[in-house]
Scaffold this motif. Structure first.
Motif, PDB file in Angstrom:
ATOM      1  N   ARG A 122     -48.303  95.838  66.936  1.00  0.00           N
ATOM      2  CA  ARG A 122     -46.928  95.481  66.615  1.00  0.00           C
ATOM      3  C   ARG A 122     -46.540  94.166  66.903  1.00  0.00           C
ATOM      4  NH1 ARG A 122     -42.825  99.406  69.486  1.00  0.00           N
ATOM      5  NH2 ARG A 122     -43.484  98.281  71.210  1.00  0.00           N
ATOM      6  N   ARG A 123     -45.653  93.170  65.889  1.00  0.00           N
ATOM      7  CA  ARG A 123     -45.445  91.943  65.852  1.00  0.00           C
ATOM      8  C   ARG A 123     -44.817  91.446  67.525  1.00  0.00           C
ATOM      9  NH1 ARG A 123     -42.740  88.960  61.057  1.00  0.00           N
ATOM     10  NH2 ARG A 123     -44.461  90.038  60.113  1.00  0.00           N
ATOM     11  N   GLU A 124     -44.143  92.540  67.911  1.00  0.00           N
ATOM     12  CA  GLU A 124     -43.626  92.147  69.264  1.00  0.00           C
ATOM     13  C   GLU A 124     -44.581  92.335  70.351  1.00  0.00           C
ATOM     14  OE1 GLU A 124     -41.731  96.125  68.058  1.00  0.00           O
ATOM     15  OE2 GLU A 124     -42.526  94.595  67.014  1.00  0.00           O
ATOM     16  N   ASP A 125     -45.539  92.741  70.330  1.00  0.00           N
ATOM     17  CA  ASP A 125     -46.591  93.029  71.151  1.00  0.00           C
ATOM     18  C   ASP A 125     -47.650  92.037  71.339  1.00  0.00           C
ATOM     19  OD1 ASP A 125     -45.065  95.492  72.001  1.00  0.00           O
ATOM     20  OD2 ASP A 125     -46.223  96.752  70.692  1.00  0.00           O
ATOM     21  N   TYR A 126     -48.543  92.302  72.316  1.00  0.00           N
ATOM     22  CA  TYR A 126     -49.671  91.567  72.113  1.00  0.00           C
ATOM     23  C   TYR A 126     -50.698  91.838  71.084  1.00  0.00           C
ATOM     24  CZ  TYR A 126     -54.521  90.434  73.915  1.00  0.00           C
ATOM     25  OH  TYR A 126     -56.004  90.495  73.913  1.00  0.00           O
ATOM     26  N   GLN A 127     -51.218  90.785  70.397  1.00  0.00           N
ATOM     27  CA  GLN A 127     -52.051  91.233  69.336  1.00  0.00           C
ATOM     28  C   GLN A 127     -53.737  90.744  69.843  1.00  0.00           C
ATOM     29  OE1 GLN A 127     -51.926  88.871  65.763  1.00  0.00           O
ATOM     30  NE2 GLN A 127     -53.539  89.792  64.515  1.00  0.00           N
ATOM     31  N   PRO A 128     -54.351  91.780  70.046  1.00  0.00           N
ATOM     32  CA  PRO A 128     -55.746  91.711  70.622  1.00  0.00           C
ATOM     33  C   PRO A 128     -56.692  90.668  69.639  1.00  0.00           C
ATOM     34  CG  PRO A 128     -55.060  93.987  70.637  1.00  0.00           C
ATOM     35  CD  PRO A 128     -54.241  93.170  69.672  1.00  0.00           C
ATOM     36  N   GLY A 129     -56.574  90.591  68.530  1.00  0.00           N
ATOM     37  CA  GLY A 129     -57.607  89.890  67.853  1.00  0.00           C
ATOM     38  C   GLY A 129     -57.325  89.964  66.163  1.00  0.00           C
ATOM     39  N   PRO A 130     -57.990  89.179  65.526  1.00  0.00           N
ATOM     40  CA  PRO A 130     -57.878  89.029  64.113  1.00  0.00           C
ATOM     41  C   PRO A 130     -58.253  90.205  63.171  1.00  0.00           C
ATOM     42  CG  PRO A 130     -59.740  88.141  64.737  1.00  0.00           C
ATOM     43  CD  PRO A 130     -59.167  88.485  66.007  1.00  0.00           C
ATOM     44  N   LEU A 131     -58.754  91.123  63.990  1.00  0.00           N
ATOM     45  CA  LEU A 131     -59.290  92.767  63.413  1.00  0.00           C
ATOM     46  C   LEU A 131     -58.147  93.850  63.551  1.00  0.00           C
ATOM     47  CD1 LEU A 131     -62.945  92.915  63.935  1.00  0.00           C
ATOM     48  CD2 LEU A 131     -61.655  91.900  62.066  1.00  0.00           C
ATOM     49  N   PHE A 132     -56.957  93.082  63.928  1.00  0.00           N
ATOM     50  CA  PHE A 132     -55.691  94.305  64.311  1.00  0.00           C
ATOM     51  C   PHE A 132     -54.824  93.879  63.208  1.00  0.00           C
ATOM     52  CE2 PHE A 132     -57.679  94.737  68.170  1.00  0.00           C
ATOM     53  CZ  PHE A 132     -57.302  95.948  68.717  1.00  0.00           C
ATOM     54  N   LEU A 133     -54.374  95.178  62.356  1.00  0.00           N
ATOM     55  CA  LEU A 133     -53.450  95.264  61.459  1.00  0.00           C
ATOM     56  C   LEU A 133     -51.987  95.410  62.082  1.00  0.00           C
ATOM     57  CD1 LEU A 133     -52.767  95.204  58.125  1.00  0.00           C
ATOM     58  CD2 LEU A 133     -53.286  97.826  58.259  1.00  0.00           C
ATOM     59  N   GLU A 134     -51.141  94.486  61.667  1.00  0.00           N
ATOM     60  CA  GLU A 134     -49.695  94.940  62.048  1.00  0.00           C
ATOM     61  C   GLU A 134     -49.234  96.229  61.252  1.00  0.00           C
ATOM     62  OE1 GLU A 134     -45.037  93.220  61.606  1.00  0.00           O
ATOM     63  OE2 GLU A 134     -46.994  92.127  60.793  1.00  0.00           O
ATOM     64  N   TYR A 135     -48.672  97.078  62.361  1.00  0.00           N
ATOM     65  CA  TYR A 135     -48.507  98.419  61.992  1.00  0.00           C
ATOM     66  C   TYR A 135     -47.618  98.584  60.820  1.00  0.00           C
ATOM     67  CZ  TYR A 135     -47.256 103.350  62.865  1.00  0.00           C
ATOM     68  OH  TYR A 135     -47.260 104.959  62.708  1.00  0.00           O
ATOM     69  N   GLU A 141     -49.142 108.994  56.696  1.00  0.00           N
ATOM     70  CA  GLU A 141     -50.184 108.688  57.765  1.00  0.00           C
ATOM     71  C   GLU A 141     -51.526 108.579  57.171  1.00  0.00           C
ATOM     72  OE1 GLU A 141     -51.327 108.540  62.211  1.00  0.00           O
ATOM     73  OE2 GLU A 141     -49.312 108.141  60.573  1.00  0.00           O
ATOM     74  N   ILE A 142     -51.781 109.276  56.172  1.00  0.00           N
ATOM     75  CA  ILE A 142     -53.027 109.245  55.582  1.00  0.00           C
ATOM     76  C   ILE A 142     -53.363 107.713  55.083  1.00  0.00           C
ATOM     77  CG2 ILE A 142     -54.647 110.137  53.521  1.00  0.00           C
ATOM     78  CD1 ILE A 142     -53.240 112.841  53.860  1.00  0.00           C
ATOM     79  N   GLU A 143     -52.289 107.223  54.378  1.00  0.00           N
ATOM     80  CA  GLU A 143     -52.162 105.918  53.590  1.00  0.00           C
ATOM     81  C   GLU A 143     -52.398 104.868  54.904  1.00  0.00           C
ATOM     82  OE1 GLU A 143     -50.104 107.344  49.544  1.00  0.00           O
ATOM     83  OE2 GLU A 143     -48.837 106.579  51.294  1.00  0.00           O
ATOM     84  N   ARG A 144     -51.638 105.011  55.663  1.00  0.00           N
ATOM     85  CA  ARG A 144     -51.809 104.003  56.702  1.00  0.00           C
ATOM     86  C   ARG A 144     -52.952 103.829  57.303  1.00  0.00           C
ATOM     87  NH1 ARG A 144     -47.867 106.095  59.734  1.00  0.00           N
ATOM     88  NH2 ARG A 144     -46.240 104.665  58.930  1.00  0.00           N
ATOM     89  N   LEU A 145     -53.739 104.787  57.713  1.00  0.00           N
ATOM     90  CA  LEU A 145     -55.219 104.899  58.544  1.00  0.00           C
ATOM     91  C   LEU A 145     -56.240 104.350  57.356  1.00  0.00           C
ATOM     92  CD1 LEU A 145     -55.442 108.486  60.331  1.00  0.00           C
ATOM     93  CD2 LEU A 145     -54.633 106.150  61.204  1.00  0.00           C
ATOM     94  N   LEU A 146     -55.805 104.715  55.951  1.00  0.00           N
ATOM     95  CA  LEU A 146     -56.866 104.171  55.085  1.00  0.00           C
ATOM     96  C   LEU A 146     -56.567 102.585  55.000  1.00  0.00           C
ATOM     97  CD1 LEU A 146     -56.872 106.752  52.258  1.00  0.00           C
ATOM     98  CD2 LEU A 146     -58.898 106.090  53.724  1.00  0.00           C
ATOM     99  N   ALA A 147     -55.007 102.105  55.287  1.00  0.00           N
ATOM    100  CA  ALA A 147     -54.889 100.821  55.035  1.00  0.00           C
ATOM    101  C   ALA A 147     -55.723  99.982  56.151  1.00  0.00           C
ATOM    102  CB  ALA A 147     -53.086 100.583  55.001  1.00  0.00           C
ATOM    103  N   LEU A 148     -55.829 100.535  57.067  1.00  0.00           N
ATOM    104  CA  LEU A 148     -56.550 100.006  58.484  1.00  0.00           C
ATOM    105  C   LEU A 148     -57.858  99.739  58.010  1.00  0.00           C
ATOM    106  CD1 LEU A 148     -56.797  98.778  61.203  1.00  0.00           C
ATOM    107  CD2 LEU A 148     -57.209 101.432  62.071  1.00  0.00           C
ATOM    108  N   VAL A 149     -58.543 100.897  57.524  1.00  0.00           N
ATOM    109  CA  VAL A 149     -59.891 100.696  57.158  1.00  0.00           C
ATOM    110  C   VAL A 149     -60.321  99.519  56.144  1.00  0.00           C
ATOM    111  CG1 VAL A 149     -60.811 102.854  58.207  1.00  0.00           C
ATOM    112  CG2 VAL A 149     -60.269 102.858  55.860  1.00  0.00           C
ATOM    113  N   GLN A 150     -59.228  99.601  55.193  1.00  0.00           N
ATOM    114  CA  GLN A 150     -59.299  98.729  54.198  1.00  0.00           C
ATOM    115  C   GLN A 150     -59.079  97.380  54.457  1.00  0.00           C
ATOM    116  OE1 GLN A 150     -56.431 100.271  51.682  1.00  0.00           O
ATOM    117  NE2 GLN A 150     -57.489 101.971  50.735  1.00  0.00           N
ATOM    118  N   TYR A 151     -58.415  97.088  55.579  1.00  0.00           N
ATOM    119  CA  TYR A 151     -58.204  95.831  56.089  1.00  0.00           C
ATOM    120  C   TYR A 151     -59.570  95.222  56.761  1.00  0.00           C
ATOM    121  CZ  TYR A 151     -56.150  92.255  59.263  1.00  0.00           C
ATOM    122  OH  TYR A 151     -55.934  90.924  59.864  1.00  0.00           O
ATOM    123  N   LEU A 152     -60.464  96.186  57.045  1.00  0.00           N
ATOM    124  CA  LEU A 152     -61.652  95.956  57.727  1.00  0.00           C
ATOM    125  C   LEU A 152     -62.932  95.703  56.572  1.00  0.00           C
ATOM    126  CD1 LEU A 152     -61.868  98.201  60.918  1.00  0.00           C
ATOM    127  CD2 LEU A 152     -61.058  95.853  60.722  1.00  0.00           C
ATOM    128  N   GLY A 153     -62.397  95.688  55.478  1.00  0.00           N
ATOM    129  CA  GLY A 153     -63.159  95.378  54.258  1.00  0.00           C
ATOM    130  C   GLY A 153     -64.040  96.785  53.525  1.00  0.00           C
TER     131      GLY A 153
END
Length: 328
Positions: A122-135, A141-153
């Motif tokens: 979350r933007r208001e929290d600590y971002q551990p690194g560039p591979l983290f997608l803003e929630y 929920e299915i599309e959200r999790l797919l958005a995460l793996v798509q963010y990783l290429g």
């Protein structure tokens, strides 16, 4: 940017049945992109069953001992220390946080010391690194999790759910010698959270409507939900068959596979029905229906009772389902 040379991947998602089934499309995409990687699921003890059901996507299960701030599992301090040491020593190439928005668990996943760590933040929290997608809010929920793996290429976009039914499942259901007729409807009135249970009397009225249309009513649930299924049966005018406590998840899947329709709260069995392409009428009592309801709106009807508490609307929806096929 797709990550290269991932030989060991750990996926953290320590949730319940419906939550885990919604993660299958993302796990499938992960396997498709990294076919030779060893994929470890870090989850609750019950997920041994998930590992056995989806060996093509999950190579290993590591039982999660709990973490402060997560309600799904009581925290055991000694086991938690052992768990963190174990995860640190596995030298994963990727630790993928699929638990939630990351506000609680991201620091823990970082302690696994994987070569790459990814997930939601979350933007208001600590971002551990560039591979983290803003929630991303407002997604299923299915599309959200797919958005995460798509963010990783990873380019996989298939939202299809799965729930494999084995010959063993079918044989074990038959071995129970339950009085299952040829044409039936499954009514599942329970849910993990009692606050998200539609009134038993309403399920009973829908059961009578199904019976009048020529369908045998089967009431399903866990052994702990037997008082609830009994309340539905007692409130019905037509006879019903109470199967609460008589089926495990595999047998339940085999039962749903051949059901004319499932009527249930928005809970794990609704995702099984979605995976099996069994029509369903789902009553959402807990909010966020857009996040959890089946994606195929042609096959599955969802009523958000928190915004439209109108029994006539539910009854009309059931009539439309029954009228699609009256060959029974």
């Amino acid at each position: 940017m797709q990550l290269k040379q991932l030989r060991k991947i750990a996926v953290f998602r320590a949730l319940q049945l419906g939550d885990m089934l919604c993660a299958i499309p993302a796990l499938r995409a992960l396997r498709h992109t990294y076919p030779d990687a060893h994929i470890t699921l870090v989850s609750l003890p019950w997920a041994t069953w998930l590992r056995e059901r989806f060996p093509q996507y999950i190579d290993e299960l590591v039982v999660f001992p709990g973490y402060p701030g997560l309600p799904e599992q009581a925290v055991d301090a000694d086991l938690s220390i052992h768990f963190l040491r174990y995860m640190w020593g596995q030298h994963y190439d990727l630790a993928l946080q699929m638990q939630g928005n990351g506000s609680v668990v991201n620091p823990m996943v970082e302690l696994w010391s994987a070569r790459y760590t990814a997930g939601f933040y979350r933007r208001e929290d600590y971002q551990p690194g560039p591979l983290f997608l803003e929630y991303p809010e407002g997604l299923h929920e299915i599309e959200r999790l797919l958005a995460l793996v798509q963010y990783l290429g990873i380019t996989e976009t298939d939202t299809r759910l799965e729930f494999p039914i084995s010959l063993k499942d079918q044989a074990s259901l038959q071995a129970l010698q339950l009085p299952v007729p040829e044409h039936y409807v499954c009514i599942h009135p329970g849910s993990r959270d009692a606050k998200r249970q539609w009134p038993a009397a309403y399920f009973a009225r829908l059961g009578d409507q199904c019976a009048q249309a020529g369908l045998q009513v089967l009431l399903t649930g866990t052994a702990g939900e037997a008082p609830l299924t009994r309340a539905v049966m007692n409130a019905m005018t037509f006879p019903a068959i109470d199967l609460a406590g008589h089926t495990d998840l595999g047998q339940m899947g085999a039962l749903l596979k051949n059901a004319f329709v499932l009527i249930a709260n928005c809970t794990g069995v609704s995702h099984i029905a979605a995976a099996l392409e069994t029509p369903s009428l789902i009553i959402s009592m807990g909010g966020e229906p857009g996040r959890w309801v089946p994606l195929n709106r042609q096959l599955h009807t969802t009523i958000d009772w928190t915004t439209t508490p109108d029994f006539n609307l539910v009854e009309q929806a059931l009539m439309e389902i029954l009228q699609k096929d009256n060959s029974f």
